[in-house]
Design an enzyme around this catalytic site. Structure first.
Site, PDB file in Angstrom:
ATOM      1  N   LYS A 153      17.007  46.457   5.635  1.00 25.65           N
ATOM      2  CA  LYS A 153      17.509  47.538   6.483  1.00 25.65           C
ATOM      3  C   LYS A 153      17.710  48.840   5.715  1.00 25.65           C
ATOM      4  CE  LYS A 153      19.540  44.566   9.979  1.00 25.65           C
ATOM      5  NZ  LYS A 153      20.737  44.175  10.755  1.00 25.65           N
ATOM      6  N   ILE A 154      18.250  48.745   4.498  1.00 22.52           N
ATOM      7  CA  ILE A 154      18.483  49.970   3.720  1.00 22.52           C
ATOM      8  C   ILE A 154      17.167  50.536   3.214  1.00 22.52           C
ATOM      9  CG2 ILE A 154      19.556  50.914   1.639  1.00 22.52           C
ATOM     10  CD1 ILE A 154      21.782  48.796   2.017  1.00 22.52           C
ATOM     11  N   PRO A 206      18.838  42.327  -3.234  1.00 23.95           N
ATOM     12  CA  PRO A 206      20.082  41.680  -3.671  1.00 23.95           C
ATOM     13  C   PRO A 206      19.969  41.202  -5.109  1.00 23.95           C
ATOM     14  CG  PRO A 206      18.820  40.192  -2.282  1.00 23.95           C
ATOM     15  CD  PRO A 206      18.102  41.508  -2.247  1.00 23.95           C
ATOM     16  N   THR A 232      21.087  51.908  -6.048  1.00 24.02           N
ATOM     17  CA  THR A 232      22.292  51.881  -5.222  1.00 24.02           C
ATOM     18  C   THR A 232      22.546  50.469  -4.702  1.00 24.02           C
ATOM     19  OG1 THR A 232      20.996  52.492  -3.263  1.00 24.02           O
ATOM     20  CG2 THR A 232      22.067  54.281  -4.472  1.00 24.02           C
ATOM     21  N   SER A 233      21.950  49.472  -5.346  1.00 25.28           N
ATOM     22  CA  SER A 233      22.035  48.096  -4.842  1.00 25.28           C
ATOM     23  C   SER A 233      23.037  47.267  -5.629  1.00 25.28           C
ATOM     24  CB  SER A 233      20.642  47.450  -4.865  1.00 25.28           C
ATOM     25  OG  SER A 233      20.676  46.179  -4.273  1.00 25.28           O
ATOM     26  N   ARG A 234      22.623  46.698  -6.759  1.00 26.15           N
ATOM     27  CA  ARG A 234      23.498  45.898  -7.601  1.00 26.15           C
ATOM     28  C   ARG A 234      23.225  46.246  -9.062  1.00 26.15           C
ATOM     29  NH1 ARG A 234      26.022  45.541  -3.825  1.00 26.15           N
ATOM     30  NH2 ARG A 234      26.771  43.741  -2.633  1.00 26.15           N
ATOM     31  N   ASP A 258      24.476  54.270  -8.665  1.00 24.77           N
ATOM     32  CA  ASP A 258      25.737  54.136  -7.938  1.00 24.77           C
ATOM     33  C   ASP A 258      26.398  52.809  -8.271  1.00 24.77           C
ATOM     34  OD1 ASP A 258      27.633  55.122  -5.904  1.00 24.77           O
ATOM     35  OD2 ASP A 258      26.989  53.343  -4.790  1.00 24.77           O
ATOM     36  N   GLU A 263      30.525  47.270 -14.069  1.00 28.64           N
ATOM     37  CA  GLU A 263      31.390  48.184 -13.323  1.00 28.64           C
ATOM     38  C   GLU A 263      32.760  47.608 -12.983  1.00 28.64           C
ATOM     39  OE1 GLU A 263      30.580  47.903  -8.651  1.00 28.64           O
ATOM     40  OE2 GLU A 263      28.817  48.583  -9.745  1.00 28.64           O
ATOM     41  N   HIS A 295      30.011  53.588  -7.237  1.00 28.43           N
ATOM     42  CA  HIS A 295      29.853  52.636  -6.129  1.00 28.43           C
ATOM     43  C   HIS A 295      30.389  53.239  -4.827  1.00 28.43           C
ATOM     44  CE1 HIS A 295      29.165  48.083  -5.552  1.00 28.43           C
ATOM     45  NE2 HIS A 295      29.021  48.682  -4.377  1.00 28.43           N
TER      46      HIS A 295
END
Length: 328
Positions: A153-154, A206, A232-234, A258, A263, A295
């Site tokens: 979706k993203i 993911p 911007t995922s993981r 991000d 983190e 994040h």
């Protein structure tokens, strides 16, 4: 239902309280879930956790001893939860599978534009009354090749946005989205081709054993010199040490993050009065062609409302012992 909410941040409190109304007794804590804080859940039915809380096997055992039955995540990702152990201990676990794919996709593109057009550097100059344009040259997005790894979706929304800019779009995904190929001229290809041809590479998959350190020394070598890399995922998708080397030898021209693999000890907290202990992120922050956000890609009003609403819905399902479509 008695629910202990770990890692409650100021930005989400209002949304959780409004979504809950008077349904459940929410105890909102600033503390992260860990071995040291699991005892705080004694006597509650459910705990709610955020992305950097620790729900490993030892912590789950402590929660079980405390009497907890339900684990409700305020996130889509669940790599911080030992699901096998949770099932063994009899926990029911639910997540927020989506909250606003537009929020994350738009932030990914914002990172691209800010890096490309040197917006942070320009803003800082103007604040210092320096109106020179030297060193601020960017490039037209139109006509550039963008590689999207993961077209869920993203990733699909990113493809639509970049198609609007006039980018040629390559993609890698196990499941090809025919609507993207038909409507937005997306070409599905191999990793090697995407790495070799893309001017911009953005990650939207993911974190799984197969995707951990997807970006590493070897894959960086296959990329175009001067490539823009966006994540911007993981954080664990990127071997940060290898990326630092890629920045130092100018192979990576721009980096927008991000998320960061270490983190948990940094993000969502104010460390402005502390000495930064993480040498890798400290090194990243010395590069003028690197932009790190903490994040925050998900952080829109729409997303926060959806996260809160779905979290309360999941608690409702567990309390009524009914089927929950968001259960893992």
């Amino acid at each position: 239902m008695e629910t202990l909410v770990y890692s409650t941040h100021k930005f989400e409190k209002e949304y959780l309280v409004n979504a809950n109304g008077s349904k459940h007794n929410l105890r909102l804590l600033d503390d992260h879930l860990s071995l040291e804080t699991a005892y705080l859940a004694k006597g509650v039915d459910a705990v709610s956790i955020f992305v950097n809380d620790n729900a490993s096997a030892p912590v789950l055992e402590k929660l079980k001893e405390a009497g907890v039955k339900f684990l409700v995540l305020r996130s889509a990702g669940f790599n911080n939860v030992d699901l096998g152990k949770a099932k063994q201990l009899g926990f029911r676990v639910a997540r927020v599978p989506e909250y606003s794919p537009f929020a994350v996709a738009e932030h990914a593109v914002a990172l691209m534009l800010a890096l490309n057009r040197n917006l942070i550097r320009s803003h800082n100059r103007v604040n210092d009354s320096n109106f020179s344009l030297d060193g601020l040259t960017g490039f037209d997005m139109n006509g550039k090749t963008a590689g999207i790894i993961g077209t869920g979706k993203i990733g699909a929304i990113v493809a639509k946005i970049l198609h609007g800019f006039g980018c040629k779009i390559l993609a890698v995904d196990e499941h090809e989205n025919k609507a993207l190929t038909e409507n937005y001229e997306v070409t599905y290809t191999s990793y090697d081709t995407l790495f070799e041809q893309s001017d911009i590479i953005t990650l939207h998959v993911p974190l799984l054993p197969a995707t951990r350190y997807l970006i590493n020394r070897d894959t960086i070598r296959k990329m175009k010199k001067g490539v823009m890399l966006i994540n911007t995922s993981r954080g664990g998708l990127v071997n940060t040490k290898d990326v630092v080397d890629g920045l130092k030898n100018y192979h990576i021209g721009y980096l927008g993050l991000d998320v960061y693999e270490e983190e948990a000890a940094l993000f969502f907290e104010d460390h402005s009065e502390d000495i930064l202990q993480d040498d890798i992120i400290a090194r990243l922050m010395t590069f003028r062609n690197v932009l790190v956000t903490s994040h925050q890609a998900f952080l829109t009003q729409t997303a926060l409302e959806n996260i809160a609403d779905t979290t309360i819905h999941n608690l409702d399902c567990f309390e009524s012992e009914s089927k929950c479509e968001n259960e893992l």
